[in-house]
Design a protein around this motif. Sequence first.
Motif, PDB file in Angstrom:
ATOM      1  N   CYS A   7       0.813  -1.225   0.000  1.00  0.00           N
ATOM      2  CA  CYS A   7       0.000   0.000   0.000  1.00  0.00           C
ATOM      3  C   CYS A   7       0.843   1.269   0.000  1.00  0.00           C
ATOM      4  O   CYS A   7       0.293   2.372  -0.051  1.00  0.00           O
ATOM      5  N   GLU A  41     -13.278  -3.093  -0.965  1.00  0.00           N
ATOM      6  CA  GLU A  41     -14.352  -3.306  -1.949  1.00  0.00           C
ATOM      7  C   GLU A  41     -14.156  -4.609  -2.715  1.00  0.00           C
ATOM      8  O   GLU A  41     -15.108  -5.162  -3.269  1.00  0.00           O
ATOM      9  N   LYS A  71      -2.838   5.814  -5.219  1.00  0.00           N
ATOM     10  CA  LYS A  71      -2.771   5.315  -3.847  1.00  0.00           C
ATOM     11  C   LYS A  71      -1.443   4.637  -3.513  1.00  0.00           C
ATOM     12  O   LYS A  71      -0.999   4.629  -2.363  1.00  0.00           O
ATOM     13  N   LYS A 121     -10.811   1.115  -1.042  1.00  0.00           N
ATOM     14  CA  LYS A 121     -10.861   0.479  -2.359  1.00  0.00           C
ATOM     15  C   LYS A 121     -10.462  -0.998  -2.285  1.00  0.00           C
ATOM     16  O   LYS A 121     -11.047  -1.837  -2.986  1.00  0.00           O
ATOM     17  N   LYS A 124      -6.280   4.799   3.019  1.00  0.00           N
ATOM     18  CA  LYS A 124      -6.502   4.474   1.599  1.00  0.00           C
ATOM     19  C   LYS A 124      -7.058   3.065   1.404  1.00  0.00           C
ATOM     20  O   LYS A 124      -6.985   2.522   0.297  1.00  0.00           O
ATOM     21  N   ASN A 125      -7.653   2.488   2.448  1.00  0.00           N
ATOM     22  CA  ASN A 125      -8.002   1.064   2.371  1.00  0.00           C
ATOM     23  C   ASN A 125      -9.406   0.773   1.839  1.00  0.00           C
ATOM     24  O   ASN A 125      -9.762  -0.381   1.625  1.00  0.00           O
ATOM     25  N   ASN A 184      -6.099   2.581 -11.976  1.00  0.00           N
ATOM     26  CA  ASN A 184      -7.063   2.704 -10.877  1.00  0.00           C
ATOM     27  C   ASN A 184      -6.406   2.754  -9.503  1.00  0.00           C
ATOM     28  O   ASN A 184      -7.087   3.028  -8.508  1.00  0.00           O
ATOM     29  N   TRP A 185      -5.092   2.470  -9.453  1.00  0.00           N
ATOM     30  CA  TRP A 185      -4.414   2.356  -8.161  1.00  0.00           C
ATOM     31  C   TRP A 185      -3.238   3.313  -8.000  1.00  0.00           C
ATOM     32  O   TRP A 185      -2.709   3.485  -6.906  1.00  0.00           O
TER      33      TRP A 185
END
Length: 312
Positions: free
Chosen positions: A8, A21, A225, A18, A15-16, A221-222
């Motif tokens: 991470c 999900e 983060k 996502k 930031k967790n 998408n990441w």
Amino acid sequence: MRIIEWNCQGAFRLKNIKIFELKPDILIIPECEEEQKLQFGKLTPTPNDFIWYGDAGKKGIGIFSFTNYKFKILKEFNPEFRYVIPLEVSNGINSFLLFAVWAMDNKKNPIARYIGQVWNAVNYYQTNLANNIIIVGDFNSNQIWDEKERIGNHTDVVNFLNNYNIESLYHKQYNEIHGQESLKTFFMYRNLEKSYHIDYVFASHNLIKNGYNLKFGNPENWIDKSDHVPLVLEISELSSQISIQNTFTNFTNRNLNSLSEDIKVKYAEELSSIKKLAEKLDLQTEFTDEKFELIDKIETIKKIDKLTIKLK
């Protein structure tokens, strides 16, 4: 079962959302802060079981369970290999071994850094490798860097694990070879143009024989983060039991039984002393420095055995 690994890049509590999900059953988070900072129930969903290991509160490796599977760190855990955390994972019916990896630097011994840490760890935990096992995490390694001076390089680790029918699930699923991966897991400085494949899932054949699927997160998408994307492993229903006992005595016997007969005879008195120390440790309820004495004695006699065989 869904197992997810994601480096991470720190501040997991912020930031967790996502990653949760994706509904992980077991979640491995390198560069995760300690439990106090995660604030379960507030900043982080409360897991059914959780283990964190690190040198300081800011960053370590966190392992979460959101199922009825519980974790136990193996008593033979050697913190010298930063960070390769060996866990017994069990729900009372099924069990397997999980090695959560965040391969680290080693300023005291540079040739044992990153993949060198993993190489030392798989050799140290060698007597566990015949069990049903998953090794997952940020290895900070790829075959393209094999020429860098290390105790053992990436190819050495891959070949060593293959000897125990443990292989990289990405390379098996996508039919690609190490060093030529089309999908990347790490983006240096969060730059999509500077991409590498350095996160892996290795697993024994018995665990994946009923089928599996490994997916990577889309970097676009990441990237806001972390410099890593998550690895999402789906494994079909498990029917698995490990054969080891999580005791110092079992750990000692597994290692001493693998010695050559000459060493067993020549060092019979010393081996008896080592076994008595293991039995003593199993009667203790608190951690003591004698654990490291036991590890040192076992590793010393194993080195003597290897050198004796080499001389012969």
